[in-house]
Every structure is written in structure tokens, then in C-alpha cells.
Write a protein that holds these residues in place. Sequence first.
Motif, mmCIF file in Angstrom:
data_model
loop_
_atom_site.group_PDB
_atom_site.id
_atom_site.type_symbol
_atom_site.label_atom_id
_atom_site.label_comp_id
_atom_site.label_asym_id
_atom_site.label_seq_id
_atom_site.Cartn_x
_atom_site.Cartn_y
_atom_site.Cartn_z
ATOM 1 N N CYS A 83 41.786 39.374 22.869
ATOM 2 C CA CYS A 83 42.541 39.147 21.844
ATOM 3 C C CYS A 83 44.019 38.377 21.979
ATOM 4 C CB CYS A 83 43.195 40.587 21.606
ATOM 5 S SG CYS A 83 44.291 40.999 20.215
ATOM 6 N N CYS A 84 44.352 38.440 23.161
ATOM 7 C CA CYS A 84 45.452 37.510 23.487
ATOM 8 C C CYS A 84 45.211 36.138 23.353
ATOM 9 C CB CYS A 84 46.042 37.974 24.982
ATOM 10 S SG CYS A 84 47.007 39.473 24.893
ATOM 11 N N MET A 85 43.923 35.787 23.820
ATOM 12 C CA MET A 85 43.540 34.304 24.050
ATOM 13 C C MET A 85 43.541 33.766 22.645
ATOM 14 S SD MET A 85 43.120 31.783 26.054
ATOM 15 C CE MET A 85 43.004 32.389 27.587
ATOM 16 N N ALA A 86 42.876 34.692 21.742
ATOM 17 C CA ALA A 86 42.348 34.424 20.401
ATOM 18 C C ALA A 86 43.603 33.893 19.482
ATOM 19 C CB ALA A 86 41.514 35.250 19.669
ATOM 20 N N TRP A 87 44.898 34.778 19.971
ATOM 21 C CA TRP A 87 46.114 34.836 19.100
ATOM 22 C C TRP A 87 46.872 33.589 19.528
ATOM 23 C CZ3 TRP A 87 47.603 36.580 14.613
ATOM 24 C CH2 TRP A 87 46.976 37.584 13.998
ATOM 25 N N TRP A 88 47.001 33.673 20.924
ATOM 26 C CA TRP A 88 48.182 32.559 21.605
ATOM 27 C C TRP A 88 47.555 31.063 21.914
ATOM 28 C CZ3 TRP A 88 49.410 37.684 23.956
ATOM 29 C CH2 TRP A 88 50.193 38.165 22.676
ATOM 30 N N CYS A 89 46.185 31.203 22.108
ATOM 31 C CA CYS A 89 45.596 29.843 22.476
ATOM 32 C C CYS A 89 44.030 29.866 21.825
ATOM 33 C CB CYS A 89 45.357 29.823 24.226
ATOM 34 S SG CYS A 89 45.157 28.050 24.632
ATOM 35 N N THR A 90 44.035 29.926 20.539
ATOM 36 C CA THR A 90 42.845 29.725 19.904
ATOM 37 C C THR A 90 41.728 28.836 20.193
ATOM 38 O OG1 THR A 90 44.311 30.622 18.111
ATOM 39 C CG2 THR A 90 41.813 30.626 17.622
ATOM 40 N N CYS A 91 42.290 27.981 20.605
ATOM 41 C CA CYS A 91 41.260 26.731 20.857
ATOM 42 C C CYS A 91 40.354 26.956 22.009
ATOM 43 C CB CYS A 91 41.860 25.161 21.211
ATOM 44 S SG CYS A 91 43.175 25.548 22.689
ATOM 45 N N ILE A 92 40.788 27.716 22.982
ATOM 46 C CA ILE A 92 39.600 27.996 24.033
ATOM 47 C C ILE A 92 38.537 29.144 23.585
ATOM 48 C CG2 ILE A 92 39.689 29.265 26.226
ATOM 49 C CD1 ILE A 92 42.176 27.839 26.975
ATOM 50 N N PRO A 93 39.077 30.222 23.080
ATOM 51 C CA PRO A 93 37.863 30.974 22.523
ATOM 52 C C PRO A 93 36.844 30.281 21.489
ATOM 53 C CG PRO A 93 39.941 32.093 22.034
ATOM 54 C CD PRO A 93 40.105 30.946 22.976
ATOM 55 N N TYR A 94 37.683 29.457 20.679
ATOM 56 C CA TYR A 94 36.858 28.698 19.456
ATOM 57 C C TYR A 94 36.003 27.871 20.357
ATOM 58 C CZ TYR A 94 35.331 25.143 16.370
ATOM 59 O OH TYR A 94 34.714 24.353 15.626
ATOM 60 N N SER A 160 38.841 35.677 13.103
ATOM 61 C CA SER A 160 37.457 35.194 12.698
ATOM 62 C C SER A 160 37.179 34.557 14.240
ATOM 63 C CB SER A 160 37.546 34.101 11.727
ATOM 64 O OG SER A 160 36.136 33.473 11.599
ATOM 65 N N THR A 161 37.978 33.930 14.851
ATOM 66 C CA THR A 161 37.716 33.342 16.137
ATOM 67 C C THR A 161 37.332 34.572 17.125
ATOM 68 O OG1 THR A 161 38.972 31.432 15.851
ATOM 69 C CG2 THR A 161 38.438 32.241 18.051
ATOM 70 N N GLN A 162 37.914 35.602 17.072
ATOM 71 C CA GLN A 162 37.771 36.664 18.015
ATOM 72 C C GLN A 162 36.234 37.378 17.561
ATOM 73 O OE1 GLN A 162 40.656 39.632 18.984
ATOM 74 N NE2 GLN A 162 39.234 40.808 20.174
ATOM 75 N N GLN A 163 36.089 37.637 16.380
ATOM 76 C CA GLN A 163 34.913 38.174 15.745
ATOM 77 C C GLN A 163 33.598 37.328 16.110
ATOM 78 O OE1 GLN A 163 34.137 38.425 11.838
ATOM 79 N NE2 GLN A 163 33.635 40.581 11.932
ATOM 80 N N CYS A 164 33.902 36.235 15.901
ATOM 81 C CA CYS A 164 32.649 35.287 16.350
ATOM 82 C C CYS A 164 32.476 35.116 17.956
ATOM 83 C CB CYS A 164 32.976 33.748 15.980
ATOM 84 S SG CYS A 164 32.876 33.639 14.151
ATOM 85 N N ALA A 165 33.586 35.434 18.693
ATOM 86 C CA ALA A 165 33.359 35.107 20.152
ATOM 87 C C ALA A 165 32.634 36.494 20.741
ATOM 88 C CB ALA A 165 34.760 34.795 20.960
ATOM 89 N N VAL A 166 33.315 37.680 20.160
ATOM 90 C CA VAL A 166 32.452 38.776 20.505
ATOM 91 C C VAL A 166 30.873 38.814 20.311
ATOM 92 C CG1 VAL A 166 32.269 41.279 19.912
ATOM 93 C CG2 VAL A 166 34.551 40.366 20.296
#
Length: 182
Positions: A83-94, A160-166
Motif C-alpha cells: 500500500c505504501c509503495m503504491a501510494w508513494w512510489c507507484t512506478c515500482i509496483p506498476y 488500481s496499481t495495488q489491485q493489479c499487483a495483488v
Amino acid sequence: MGAGETPPRAASPTPNINPTPMPPYAQAHQPQMQPNAYPGYHPQPSAPPPPMAPGVAMHPAPGTGTGAWNAGLCDCFSDIPLCCMAWWCTCIPYGKTHARVSGNDDDWIMWSAIWLAVACFTGCQCVLELMTRQKVRETYGIQGDTCKDFMIAWCCTCCSTQQCAVQVGQKNCDGPPPLRMQ
């Protein structure tokens, strides 16, 4: 035959399994089972799936998924590090998600850099998220449509990025995807 009597029923070639008697008009429309319709045919059980190599994700065939996401759009707190990564550094989980769903885990840094460049210079990172979201839906057989995907990618890119990552199996903001040895 008298006025209140019903005609006797004809014997059925197949035994009636149903304990309640069927009216004659319904009996005429029942399919007739033939015991040896396909002589020599013996159905075989399906083969078990091939064993999975460690570190390699196997995706189901398109259209064979459950039709639902593994996590809801607002299930942000189910995995706090992600969650923290998706909010503050979205490019990495994307980048990791796009690389996994594309089948080349080694490209995650490139996709993260592309997302960052698009976000910084155009502000249209939602287009990249839309394309990845559609690829995840297609890969995992999740129902949805382009309009809904666009609205989710536009209004809540991080969710959306977090949902796809999960969905593709990222957990706890894990490190780079494992390298495949050739």
C-alpha cells in the motif's frame, strides 16, 4: 373406458427414476438413453497440470479465471508495505506488475522508468495503468470493460496499481521478481 378414467400408460423403455408419475404428454418429450450409444468409448480422467518451476508464475488461460479480483479496489490496508509503495512510489509496483503479466520479469525496471517518465512529463500515467489493468483482466479471466477500467485508472491510479499487483501475486512489496536461469 368411462368418463373419469384415464387411459393406461404405455410401458416406458427406460425405467422412471422419478417417484412421482409423469403425465403421458411429458413422457413423450423425455430423452431416451441408449446404453451403448458410443461403443468402445471410455472417458479418461484429465491429466494433472505440469509441475511449476520455482519462481515462475503460471497464469490461467484467458477466460478461465474466477471472474473476480483477488482483492477489492479499496483493500489498500490488506498489505501495508505494498500500500505504501503504491501510494508513494507507484512506478515500482506498476513496473513489477506489468513485467509479470507480460511474461518477462526482468523488464520491471524499464517499465517503472517508463511509468515515471510518462507521469513526470505528461501526467497521463493512467493510460499505462489502463493498458496493464486490461492485460491483467485478460490474463486472469476477470470480467470488466474498458470504460470502467479507464475510470478506475484515471480516478484512482494508486488503488488500481495495488489491485493489479495483488492479482499477479506481489506481496509485501517484495524485491525484484526472480531471475530465470537459462
